[in-house]
Design a protein around this motif. Structure first.
Motif, PDB file in Angstrom:
ATOM      1  N   LEU A  31      24.726  37.860 -23.973  1.00  0.00           N
ATOM      2  CA  LEU A  31      23.283  37.790 -24.234  1.00  0.00           C
ATOM      3  C   LEU A  31      22.534  36.968 -23.193  1.00  0.00           C
ATOM      4  N   VAL A  32      23.139  35.879 -22.750  1.00  0.00           N
ATOM      5  CA  VAL A  32      22.560  35.025 -21.705  1.00  0.00           C
ATOM      6  C   VAL A  32      23.703  34.544 -20.832  1.00  0.00           C
ATOM      7  N   ARG A  33      23.631  34.855 -19.572  1.00  0.00           N
ATOM      8  CA  ARG A  33      24.615  34.368 -18.610  1.00  0.00           C
ATOM      9  C   ARG A  33      23.884  33.445 -17.631  1.00  0.00           C
ATOM     10  N   GLY A  34      24.583  32.417 -17.178  1.00  0.00           N
ATOM     11  CA  GLY A  34      23.961  31.498 -16.240  1.00  0.00           C
ATOM     12  C   GLY A  34      24.973  30.888 -15.300  1.00  0.00           C
ATOM     13  N   VAL A  35      24.566  30.754 -14.047  1.00  0.00           N
ATOM     14  CA  VAL A  35      25.349  30.043 -13.042  1.00  0.00           C
ATOM     15  C   VAL A  35      24.401  29.077 -12.360  1.00  0.00           C
ATOM     16  N   ARG A  36      24.716  27.779 -12.420  1.00  0.00           N
ATOM     17  CA  ARG A  36      23.895  26.775 -11.762  1.00  0.00           C
ATOM     18  C   ARG A  36      24.526  26.411 -10.434  1.00  0.00           C
ATOM     19  N   HIS A  37      23.725  26.534  -9.385  1.00  0.00           N
ATOM     20  CA  HIS A  37      24.138  26.172  -8.029  1.00  0.00           C
ATOM     21  C   HIS A  37      23.422  24.880  -7.635  1.00  0.00           C
ATOM     22  N   GLN A  38      24.166  23.949  -7.030  1.00  0.00           N
ATOM     23  CA  GLN A  38      23.582  22.726  -6.492  1.00  0.00           C
ATOM     24  C   GLN A  38      24.100  22.554  -5.071  1.00  0.00           C
ATOM     25  N   ARG A  39      23.179  22.558  -4.123  1.00  0.00           N
ATOM     26  CA  ARG A  39      23.544  22.465  -2.699  1.00  0.00           C
ATOM     27  C   ARG A  39      22.925  21.231  -2.061  1.00  0.00           C
ATOM     28  N   LEU A  40      23.707  20.612  -1.198  1.00  0.00           N
ATOM     29  CA  LEU A  40      23.218  19.511  -0.372  1.00  0.00           C
ATOM     30  C   LEU A  40      23.329  19.935   1.079  1.00  0.00           C
ATOM     31  N   THR A  41      22.299  19.616   1.862  1.00  0.00           N
ATOM     32  CA  THR A  41      22.307  19.893   3.301  1.00  0.00           C
ATOM     33  C   THR A  41      21.707  18.688   4.008  1.00  0.00           C
ATOM     34  N   GLN A  42      22.350  18.263   5.097  1.00  0.00           N
ATOM     35  CA  GLN A  42      21.795  17.161   5.892  1.00  0.00           C
ATOM     36  C   GLN A  42      21.962  17.465   7.372  1.00  0.00           C
ATOM     37  N   ARG A  43      20.829  17.553   8.046  1.00  0.00           N
ATOM     38  CA  ARG A  43      20.834  17.716   9.500  1.00  0.00           C
ATOM     39  C   ARG A  43      21.036  16.342  10.132  1.00  0.00           C
ATOM     40  N   PRO A  44      21.590  16.271  11.346  1.00  0.00           N
ATOM     41  CA  PRO A  44      21.839  14.975  11.985  1.00  0.00           C
ATOM     42  C   PRO A  44      20.587  14.095  11.990  1.00  0.00           C
ATOM     43  N   GLY A  45      20.725  12.873  11.445  1.00  0.00           N
ATOM     44  CA  GLY A  45      19.629  11.911  11.432  1.00  0.00           C
ATOM     45  C   GLY A  45      18.542  12.181  10.411  1.00  0.00           C
ATOM     46  N   GLY A  46      18.676  13.246   9.646  1.00  0.00           N
ATOM     47  CA  GLY A  46      17.627  13.609   8.691  1.00  0.00           C
ATOM     48  C   GLY A  46      17.981  13.251   7.268  1.00  0.00           C
ATOM     49  N   PRO A  47      17.039  13.511   6.360  1.00  0.00           N
ATOM     50  CA  PRO A  47      17.314  13.272   4.950  1.00  0.00           C
ATOM     51  C   PRO A  47      18.283  14.328   4.413  1.00  0.00           C
ATOM     52  N   THR A  48      18.803  14.074   3.240  1.00  0.00           N
ATOM     53  CA  THR A  48      19.648  15.047   2.556  1.00  0.00           C
ATOM     54  C   THR A  48      18.744  15.903   1.679  1.00  0.00           C
ATOM     55  N   ARG A  49      18.861  17.202   1.823  1.00  0.00           N
ATOM     56  CA  ARG A  49      18.074  18.122   1.010  1.00  0.00           C
ATOM     57  C   ARG A  49      18.925  18.582  -0.174  1.00  0.00           C
ATOM     58  N   TYR A  50      18.401  18.370  -1.366  1.00  0.00           N
ATOM     59  CA  TYR A  50      19.047  18.815  -2.601  1.00  0.00           C
ATOM     60  C   TYR A  50      18.309  20.051  -3.092  1.00  0.00           C
ATOM     61  N   GLU A  51      19.065  21.095  -3.407  1.00  0.00           N
ATOM     62  CA  GLU A  51      18.489  22.320  -3.955  1.00  0.00           C
ATOM     63  C   GLU A  51      19.342  22.749  -5.133  1.00  0.00           C
ATOM     64  N   THR A  52      18.689  23.103  -6.224  1.00  0.00           N
ATOM     65  CA  THR A  52      19.404  23.630  -7.377  1.00  0.00           C
ATOM     66  C   THR A  52      18.673  24.848  -7.905  1.00  0.00           C
ATOM     67  N   VAL A  53      19.436  25.817  -8.373  1.00  0.00           N
ATOM     68  CA  VAL A  53      18.890  27.021  -8.984  1.00  0.00           C
ATOM     69  C   VAL A  53      19.875  27.505 -10.037  1.00  0.00           C
TER      70      VAL A  53
END
Length: 164
Positions: free
Chosen positions: A100-122
């Motif tokens: 009836l309801v299926r879900g997959v939660r993704h959480q990604r971290l990305t950091q370019r050299p010298g930059g902040p860490t980007r958190y994304e979730t969907v």
């Protein structure tokens, strides 16, 4: 009816390793996480492990969400110098078992050299009763989670004298 997948992002002024440690330290969630106020899983967290999330909705209601860790990839720096990490889990509650309801939660971290860490979730939601799952309230929870993750990781990095 089509729904937008619940999502949230945050730019975190902390090294990716510090953010990752906060994400996988599920035993400490109660200290900082206003959405997932408790998480039960074997320690250390591992792919394939069941994980039970106790969530607090913005209106004060609470829910228990049985999940299974489907991906767990600690930070790795690629040839381009970009560090990435990934955590995912699959919803295993009775609505999922009934299709009836299926879900997959993704959480990604990305950091370019010298930059902040980007958190994304969907959360990729599907099934005939997705509307009853409350995609907008899930999105609100994800936004609160992302903001709190940012505060927690930045505070811990600052206390430790870490810089990205």
């Amino acid at each position: 009816m089509a729904y937008e997948h619940p999502k949230a992002t945050a730019e975190i002024d902390a090294p990716i390793e510090a953010v990752w440690r906060v994400m996988v330290d599920t035993e400490a969630y109660a200290a900082w996480n206003p959405f997932v106020v408790r998480a039960e899983t074997a320690q250390p967290a591992a792919m394939g492990n069941p994980i039970v999330l106790y969530v607090a909705w913005a209106n004060g209601a609470r829910a228990r969400s049985p999940e299974r860790i489907s991906a767990l990839a600690a930070p790795v720096v690629g040839e381009d110098g970009v560090a990435e990490a990934y955590l995912a889990y699959v919803y295993e509650g009775w609505p999922a078992r009934l299709g009836l309801v299926r879900g997959v939660r993704h959480q990604r971290l990305t950091q370019r050299p010298g930059g902040p860490t980007r958190y994304e979730t969907v959360e990729e939601l599907s099934g005939p009763l997705v509307g009853l799952a409350g995609p907008e309230r899930v999105a609100d929870g994800f936004r609160r989670h992302a903001a709190a993750l940012k505060r927690r990781a930045e505070a811990l990095a600052s206390e430790s004298g870490l810089d990205h």
